[in-house]
Design a protein around this motif. Structure first.
Motif, PDB file in Angstrom:
ATOM      1  N   THR A   7       0.822  -1.214   0.000  1.00  0.00           N
ATOM      2  CA  THR A   7       0.000   0.000   0.000  1.00  0.00           C
ATOM      3  C   THR A   7       0.857   1.265   0.000  1.00  0.00           C
ATOM      4  OG1 THR A   7      -0.156  -0.002   2.422  1.00  0.00           O
ATOM      5  CG2 THR A   7      -1.908  -1.138   1.194  1.00  0.00           C
ATOM      6  N   VAL A   8       2.166   1.123   0.299  1.00  0.00           N
ATOM      7  CA  VAL A   8       3.054   2.290   0.331  1.00  0.00           C
ATOM      8  C   VAL A   8       4.389   2.035  -0.355  1.00  0.00           C
ATOM      9  CG1 VAL A   8       2.070   3.375   2.396  1.00  0.00           C
ATOM     10  CG2 VAL A   8       3.840   1.622   2.639  1.00  0.00           C
ATOM     11  N   MET A   9       4.674   0.778  -0.695  1.00  0.00           N
ATOM     12  CA  MET A   9       5.892   0.439  -1.429  1.00  0.00           C
ATOM     13  C   MET A   9       5.594  -0.772  -2.292  1.00  0.00           C
ATOM     14  SD  MET A   9       8.750  -1.698  -1.779  1.00  0.00           S
ATOM     15  CE  MET A   9      10.077  -1.338  -2.921  1.00  0.00           C
ATOM     16  N   ASP A  10       5.971  -0.740  -3.564  1.00  0.00           N
ATOM     17  CA  ASP A  10       5.693  -1.890  -4.412  1.00  0.00           C
ATOM     18  C   ASP A  10       6.721  -1.990  -5.530  1.00  0.00           C
ATOM     19  OD1 ASP A  10       4.440  -4.203  -5.115  1.00  0.00           O
ATOM     20  OD2 ASP A  10       2.557  -3.278  -5.745  1.00  0.00           O
ATOM     21  N   VAL A  11       6.685  -3.133  -6.192  1.00  0.00           N
ATOM     22  CA  VAL A  11       7.590  -3.425  -7.301  1.00  0.00           C
ATOM     23  C   VAL A  11       6.747  -3.824  -8.507  1.00  0.00           C
ATOM     24  CG1 VAL A  11       9.528  -4.807  -8.103  1.00  0.00           C
ATOM     25  CG2 VAL A  11       9.309  -4.263  -5.657  1.00  0.00           C
ATOM     26  N   ASN A  12       7.041  -3.229  -9.656  1.00  0.00           N
ATOM     27  CA  ASN A  12       6.345  -3.578 -10.902  1.00  0.00           C
ATOM     28  C   ASN A  12       7.336  -4.026 -11.963  1.00  0.00           C
ATOM     29  OD1 ASN A  12       4.202  -1.435  -9.735  1.00  0.00           O
ATOM     30  ND2 ASN A  12       3.201  -2.822 -11.171  1.00  0.00           N
ATOM     31  N   LEU A  13       6.911  -4.968 -12.791  1.00  0.00           N
ATOM     32  CA  LEU A  13       7.684  -5.428 -13.940  1.00  0.00           C
ATOM     33  C   LEU A  13       6.916  -5.114 -15.212  1.00  0.00           C
ATOM     34  CD1 LEU A  13       8.688  -8.997 -12.649  1.00  0.00           C
ATOM     35  CD2 LEU A  13       9.916  -6.842 -12.306  1.00  0.00           C
ATOM     36  N   TRP A  14       7.629  -4.777 -16.302  1.00  0.00           N
ATOM     37  CA  TRP A  14       6.978  -4.556 -17.585  1.00  0.00           C
ATOM     38  C   TRP A  14       7.973  -4.765 -18.721  1.00  0.00           C
ATOM     39  CZ3 TRP A  14       8.283  -0.583 -14.279  1.00  0.00           C
ATOM     40  CH2 TRP A  14       9.142   0.414 -14.784  1.00  0.00           C
ATOM     41  N   SER A  15       7.431  -4.908 -19.885  1.00  0.00           N
ATOM     42  CA  SER A  15       8.244  -4.985 -21.103  1.00  0.00           C
ATOM     43  C   SER A  15       8.106  -3.680 -21.860  1.00  0.00           C
ATOM     44  CB  SER A  15       7.786  -6.148 -21.992  1.00  0.00           C
ATOM     45  OG  SER A  15       7.981  -7.383 -21.331  1.00  0.00           O
ATOM     46  N   GLY A  16       9.193  -3.224 -22.467  1.00  0.00           N
ATOM     47  CA  GLY A  16       9.170  -1.960 -23.193  1.00  0.00           C
ATOM     48  C   GLY A  16       8.243  -2.012 -24.391  1.00  0.00           C
ATOM     49  N   THR A  17       7.535  -0.894 -24.610  1.00  0.00           N
ATOM     50  CA  THR A  17       6.621  -0.806 -25.753  1.00  0.00           C
ATOM     51  C   THR A  17       7.011   0.301 -26.716  1.00  0.00           C
ATOM     52  OG1 THR A  17       5.129   0.741 -24.632  1.00  0.00           O
ATOM     53  CG2 THR A  17       4.727  -1.626 -24.301  1.00  0.00           C
ATOM     54  N   GLY A  18       7.754   1.298 -26.228  1.00  0.00           N
ATOM     55  CA  GLY A  18       8.065   2.456 -27.059  1.00  0.00           C
ATOM     56  C   GLY A  18       6.888   3.385 -27.226  1.00  0.00           C
TER      57      GLY A  18
ATOM     58  N   LEU B  68       2.706   4.182 -21.708  1.00  0.00           N
ATOM     59  CA  LEU B  68       2.392   2.977 -20.941  1.00  0.00           C
ATOM     60  C   LEU B  68       2.054   3.357 -19.514  1.00  0.00           C
ATOM     61  CD1 LEU B  68       2.422  -0.173 -20.712  1.00  0.00           C
ATOM     62  CD2 LEU B  68       4.833   0.042 -20.072  1.00  0.00           C
ATOM     63  N   ASN B  69       0.911   2.881 -19.018  1.00  0.00           N
ATOM     64  CA  ASN B  69       0.544   3.065 -17.619  1.00  0.00           C
ATOM     65  C   ASN B  69       1.019   1.859 -16.814  1.00  0.00           C
ATOM     66  OD1 ASN B  69      -0.803   5.560 -17.890  1.00  0.00           O
ATOM     67  ND2 ASN B  69      -2.651   4.521 -18.609  1.00  0.00           N
ATOM     68  N   VAL B  70       1.823   2.106 -15.806  1.00  0.00           N
ATOM     69  CA  VAL B  70       2.291   1.057 -14.901  1.00  0.00           C
ATOM     70  C   VAL B  70       1.463   1.163 -13.628  1.00  0.00           C
ATOM     71  CG1 VAL B  70       4.234   0.110 -13.622  1.00  0.00           C
ATOM     72  CG2 VAL B  70       4.603   1.134 -15.884  1.00  0.00           C
ATOM     73  N   VAL B  71       0.740   0.105 -13.307  1.00  0.00           N
ATOM     74  CA  VAL B  71      -0.235   0.124 -12.205  1.00  0.00           C
ATOM     75  C   VAL B  71       0.273  -0.760 -11.076  1.00  0.00           C
ATOM     76  CG1 VAL B  71      -2.598  -0.421 -11.528  1.00  0.00           C
ATOM     77  CG2 VAL B  71      -2.126   0.522 -13.807  1.00  0.00           C
ATOM     78  N   ASN B  72       0.336  -0.199  -9.856  1.00  0.00           N
ATOM     79  CA  ASN B  72       0.734  -1.016  -8.713  1.00  0.00           C
ATOM     80  C   ASN B  72      -0.469  -1.755  -8.131  1.00  0.00           C
ATOM     81  OD1 ASN B  72      -0.497   0.974  -6.846  1.00  0.00           O
ATOM     82  ND2 ASN B  72       1.328   2.224  -7.275  1.00  0.00           N
ATOM     83  N   ALA B  73      -0.213  -2.824  -7.402  1.00  0.00           N
ATOM     84  CA  ALA B  73      -1.266  -3.759  -6.998  1.00  0.00           C
ATOM     85  C   ALA B  73      -2.285  -3.141  -6.049  1.00  0.00           C
ATOM     86  CB  ALA B  73      -0.647  -4.997  -6.360  1.00  0.00           C
TER      87      ALA B  73
ATOM     88  N   TYR C 127      11.901  -4.454 -17.779  1.00  0.00           N
ATOM     89  CA  TYR C 127      12.153  -3.373 -16.826  1.00  0.00           C
ATOM     90  C   TYR C 127      11.561  -3.708 -15.465  1.00  0.00           C
ATOM     91  CZ  TYR C 127      13.171  -0.836 -21.112  1.00  0.00           C
ATOM     92  OH  TYR C 127      13.693  -0.464 -22.321  1.00  0.00           O
ATOM     93  N   VAL C 128      12.086  -3.017 -14.450  1.00  0.00           N
ATOM     94  CA  VAL C 128      11.522  -3.089 -13.103  1.00  0.00           C
ATOM     95  C   VAL C 128      11.394  -1.666 -12.579  1.00  0.00           C
ATOM     96  CG1 VAL C 128      13.810  -3.351 -12.015  1.00  0.00           C
ATOM     97  CG2 VAL C 128      11.765  -4.084 -10.777  1.00  0.00           C
ATOM     98  N   GLY C 129      10.336  -1.419 -11.795  1.00  0.00           N
ATOM     99  CA  GLY C 129      10.133  -0.120 -11.167  1.00  0.00           C
ATOM    100  C   GLY C 129       9.815  -0.284  -9.700  1.00  0.00           C
ATOM    101  N   TRP C 130      10.594   0.361  -8.841  1.00  0.00           N
ATOM    102  CA  TRP C 130      10.376   0.335  -7.398  1.00  0.00           C
ATOM    103  C   TRP C 130       9.736   1.663  -6.988  1.00  0.00           C
ATOM    104  CZ3 TRP C 130      15.996  -0.530  -8.447  1.00  0.00           C
ATOM    105  CH2 TRP C 130      16.250  -1.874  -8.768  1.00  0.00           C
ATOM    106  N   GLN C 131       8.661   1.593  -6.208  1.00  0.00           N
ATOM    107  CA  GLN C 131       7.866   2.780  -5.886  1.00  0.00           C
ATOM    108  C   GLN C 131       7.698   2.941  -4.385  1.00  0.00           C
ATOM    109  OE1 GLN C 131       4.102   2.808  -8.296  1.00  0.00           O
ATOM    110  NE2 GLN C 131       4.861   0.820  -8.965  1.00  0.00           N
ATOM    111  N   TRP C 132       7.773   4.183  -3.920  1.00  0.00           N
ATOM    112  CA  TRP C 132       7.517   4.517  -2.519  1.00  0.00           C
ATOM    113  C   TRP C 132       6.539   5.690  -2.454  1.00  0.00           C
ATOM    114  CZ3 TRP C 132      12.172   2.831  -4.271  1.00  0.00           C
ATOM    115  CH2 TRP C 132      12.835   1.821  -3.557  1.00  0.00           C
TER     116      TRP C 132
END
Length: 568
Positions: free
Chosen positions: A234-245, A248-253, A327-332
């Motif tokens: 709810t306050v920190m998460d990790v997302n994975l995605w493949s590049g599209t060029g 792109l919306n990256v949505v956390n859980a 790719y990976v994205g770490w969010q806080w």
């Protein structure tokens, strides 16, 4: 059995299909085989109970009987700890001396430090010695109580609020051993003294031999304090995605608005990308580079209520199209896009803060003279990363395990650098952190800076250290949660800043590392570590993670607190 039997073998259906137990004891004592241990938080007597931790021992041990019995060999001093620790609460457990050995210690140990072979002589254990009845408190031995031997039951009553530790021999109090343990992160420990021994423990999953003191409870997950962050994502998460060029919306859980996004290509040698809500979504820094911040108009374009939006690949290194680009994205989360002026320090800062999650984003302008900067957390930060925004400069890192006299650098592999120029030899407080005159933190009034500040939140985040043992059976690090994200580094020698997460490595053994100081691709290492429900276990003698006697600092964030890490 018969209908009058209320133990194992009774048919509660009313159909009279009773079973006769065979080699199963329901007689009270160390051989009692009927226990309650459930993967829920049902009640003070129905939850997950502590047991001895086979990952957290300083020597080869034999563990059996549901991890409630251990045999410690005579080859040097051997120690083992329990699987549950706490910083608050009143807990009681019992240790029964077995038939082998009579030279050992019972007590508590700081669960946040590497277990050593001679806990009794160190600063992190508080024990009661069998042979002479002495107490050993943080390395100092003095007269205390009666001796104990085979068949004796030692009760341990730990009150982390009052800070007291009382031992009972066969239900007779030996008096208060110490009153100095308030707020420490402690768990049960047993240690031999170069003699083979066997012992039985009971944390409440069996009936206690004696009635616990009033107000003291069993050591189980129900009785642990509740974390302010029950779900880490709810306050920190990790997302994975493949590049599209393409956009792109990256949505956390859990659907939260991030204030810091740290992205990295896994498949290609691109720089890390760090953006935050205070500087602006498309203003990027790289953890592996000294360069000033740059505007990426097609990088992270916005922070959304449930993640972030990436632009095209025109000037972005975290959304390039191409075969196999991952790719990976770490969010806080900090202030969810809001910030305010902070005048607690000698320098006025701008702060976006989430105090309950222990994280703030801070920007300020340097002075070129020793100064203080308000961080907004309300408690003392233990991990701070500072970067000069408008000019070339290293990332300067404060870590509580290093202290205020030195720093390490996120973009470098260097060992700790000792100088008052970083933190002015002054530790952070609940309102400010201090800075010296190093260019990386406070060059002059023409330089601007950003600082990411974290403080530990029980059950959600931890910042500490461990000492390597040079073995593939490496140290166990107790966190009080299953980590979602871990980063650590050797402080005494050149080494990478290794980062692991459970999105890229959902199953043990965890092997896929990225390096905060390098633009390199994801590296598959050899059996580096296990990520478990209450911490992590080093599984390699690799110098980057486990050189004997080297001290490694870490930062870790939770998937869930240990209390709430139920069966899945």
């Amino acid at each position: 059995t018969t209908s009058s039997n209320v133990g194992l073998g009774k048919d509660f259906s009313g159909n009279g299909n009773y079973w006769t137990t065979n080699n199963i004891s329901i007689t009270a004592g160390v051989t009692y085989d009927s226990m309650t241990d459930v993967p829920t938080l049902t009640s003070a007597t129905a939850a997950n109970f502590a047991v001895l931790n086979p990952l957290d021992t300083s020597a080869v041990t034999t563990i059996s009987n549901g991890n409630l019995y251990t045999y410690l060999s005579a080859s040097g001093s051997a120690a083992i700890r329990a699987t549950i620790a706490s910083t608050s609460g009143k807990f009681y457990w019992e240790v029964t001396c077995g038939s082998t050995g009579d030279t050992f210690m019972i007590g508590v140990c700081d669960a946040s430090v590497s277990i050593g072979s001679a806990l009794w002589s160190g600063a992190n254990a508080w024990t009661y010695y069998s042979n002479n009845g002495n107490k050993y408190l943080a390395g100092s031995g003095t007269a205390y109580g009666a001796t104990y031997t085979n068949g004796d039951v030692i009760g341990v009553a730990l009150d982390l609020g009052a800070g007291t530790l009382v031992f009972y021999k066969n239900n007779t109090s030996q008096g208060t051993a110490t009153s100095s343990l308030a707020g420490k992160n402690l768990t049960a420990t047993i240690q031999s003294a170069a003699r083979a021994l066997d012992v039985y423990v009971n944390f409440g999953q069996q009936p206690f031999t004696y009635t616990p003191p009033t107000g003291f409870v069993a050591l189980n997950t129900y009785n642990l304090p509740t974390s302010t962050i029950v779900k880490g994502n709810t306050v920190m998460d990790v997302n994975l995605w493949s590049g599209t060029g393409a956009t792109l919306n990256v949505v956390n859980a859990a659907g939260f608005k991030p204030d810091l996004v740290w992205g990295k290509s896994r498949s290609n040698a691109y720089n890390h990308v760090l953006v935050d809500s205070v500087r602006g979504a498309n203003i990027a820094l790289a953890s592996n580079a000294t360069a000033a911040e740059v505007v990426q108009t097609q990088g992270v374009m916005s922070f959304n209520s449930n993640g972030f939006t990436l632009g095209t690949s025109a000037d972005s290194s975290i959304n390039n199209a191409g075969s196999g680009q991952t790719y990976v994205g770490w969010q806080w989360q900090a202030g969810q896009g809001s910030s305010s002026s902070n005048t607690n320090g000698s320098i006025t800062s701008t702060v976006s803060v989430n105090a309950s999650a222990g994280f703030s984003v801070v920007t300020y302008t340097g002075t070129g003279a020793n100064a203080t900067v308000g961080h907004g957390l309300g408690v003392t930060p233990q991990f701070i990363a500072v970067k000069r925004r408008n000019a070339v400069g290293d990332w300067v890192v404060y870590h509580s395990s290093i202290g205020n006299t030195g720093a390490v650098f996120l973009d470098l592999t260097n060992a700790t650098s000792v100088s008052s120029f970083y933190w002015n030899n002054t530790s952070p407080t609940s309102s400010v952190f201090s800075i010296g005159i190093a260019g990386g933190v406070n060059n002059s009034s023409s330089d601007t800076y950003v600082a990411y500040c974290w403080t530990p939140i029980a059950g959600f985040s931890a910042f500490g250290s461990y000492t390597g043992n040079g073995s593939a059976d490496g140290p166990f690090v107790y966190l009080g949660f299953r980590p979602r994200w871990i980063m650590f580094k050797d402080t005494g020698a050149a080494s990478q800043w290794r980062i692991w997460d459970t999105a890229r490595d959902p199953y043990n053994i965890t092997t896929n590392a990225l390096y905060a100081n390098s633009s390199g691709t994801e590296q598959s290492a050899d059996n580096y570590l296990d990520i478990v429900s209450n911490g992590f276990k080093i599984r390699s003698a690799n110098a980057g993670v486990n050189t004997s006697s080297e001290v490694y600092i870490y930062a870790a964030f939770a998937e869930n607190p240990f209390k709430n890490s139920l069966a899945r």
